[in-house]
Design a protein around this motif. Sequence first.
Motif, PDB file in Angstrom:
ATOM      1  N   ILE A 122      37.676  39.398  43.920  1.00 38.88           N
ATOM      2  CA  ILE A 122      39.027  38.972  43.512  1.00 38.88           C
ATOM      3  C   ILE A 122      39.422  39.657  42.214  1.00 38.88           C
ATOM      4  N   GLU A 123      38.478  39.753  41.271  1.00 37.91           N
ATOM      5  CA  GLU A 123      38.766  40.408  39.998  1.00 37.91           C
ATOM      6  C   GLU A 123      39.180  41.867  40.210  1.00 37.91           C
ATOM      7  N   PHE A 182      44.920  31.889  41.947  1.00 35.69           N
ATOM      8  CA  PHE A 182      45.501  33.142  42.423  1.00 35.69           C
ATOM      9  C   PHE A 182      45.572  33.154  43.946  1.00 35.69           C
ATOM     10  N   ASN A 210      40.911  32.255  39.594  1.00 36.39           N
ATOM     11  CA  ASN A 210      40.946  33.036  40.829  1.00 36.39           C
ATOM     12  C   ASN A 210      41.266  32.167  42.044  1.00 36.39           C
ATOM     13  N   ARG A 245      42.707  42.066  41.678  1.00 38.32           N
ATOM     14  CA  ARG A 245      43.699  41.786  40.638  1.00 38.32           C
ATOM     15  C   ARG A 245      43.794  42.938  39.639  1.00 38.32           C
ATOM     16  N   ASN A 252      33.829  36.322  43.879  1.00 39.18           N
ATOM     17  CA  ASN A 252      34.676  36.168  42.694  1.00 39.18           C
ATOM     18  C   ASN A 252      34.931  37.525  42.058  1.00 39.18           C
ATOM     19  N   ILE A 273      33.951  30.531  43.152  1.00 39.75           N
ATOM     20  CA  ILE A 273      35.170  31.166  42.656  1.00 39.75           C
ATOM     21  C   ILE A 273      35.688  30.414  41.431  1.00 39.75           C
ATOM     22  N   THR A 274      36.055  31.151  40.391  1.00 43.01           N
ATOM     23  CA  THR A 274      36.556  30.503  39.179  1.00 43.01           C
ATOM     24  C   THR A 274      37.915  29.858  39.435  1.00 43.01           C
ATOM     25  N   ASP A 326      41.087  33.080  52.833  1.00 46.23           N
ATOM     26  CA  ASP A 326      41.643  32.701  51.529  1.00 46.23           C
ATOM     27  C   ASP A 326      42.271  31.308  51.598  1.00 46.23           C
TER      28      ASP A 326
END
Length: 212
Positions: A49-50, A82, A79, A53, A46, A75-76, A65
């Motif tokens: 991913i942050e 996304f 995200n 981004r 996670n 993973i939130t 993915d």
Amino acid sequence: YQIIFSDVQGIFDKMNAFREGVRGFRYDSIYCLGDIVNRGQEYDENRVIELVRELNAECVKGNHDEYLEGEKSKITTPNLMFLRTLDDSLLRENMLFFHSSLKAPSRKLNSDELLKEEAEYISEVHPDAKYIFFGHSHEAGVYSYNPQTRMLKALDTSKEIQFEEPYPCIYLVNPGGLGIVYDKPNTFAVFNHKEGSCRILTLSQLEELSAK
């Protein structure tokens, strides 16, 4: 300049080192060729991913993915959304970006014949694409392909490559993997669209350049 990376596969320390290193670069755009995560079972994925981004990277969707199990992942929700809204490919001017293969998704382009087949397919469906960027195999490589002669040539990635061959050649670039690379160097690509040149760099080289 365009910076292109692929196959982070949720490895936070590599992605963080990359993020820190590219801060010293002057670049126009940055692209991620997919497989940002691995299986989504670690909180570090996670965080990766942050970071992607945070770089405002334009991304395409990789197979990891695509098949992430949201209900079991770390993973939130933002995200996950996304990842799910990523396109399979991007065409920017004469640059085409995708993860594995447009002709046969999930195929690894790891042989001359498969690279030729992909190049011929792309020249039909995307005739304006001159520079092709793909990942998935974790194997860095740069190739020129002439559709008229069907000649594929591997170019020397140990130094900066100047794309000097005239039309109708197209060029295929695999930046290698930034995360899990199975005993290969962690690499990415720096492409100069204006001058038609490319360099494959390792994370170690990036750290040295950043220190300077």
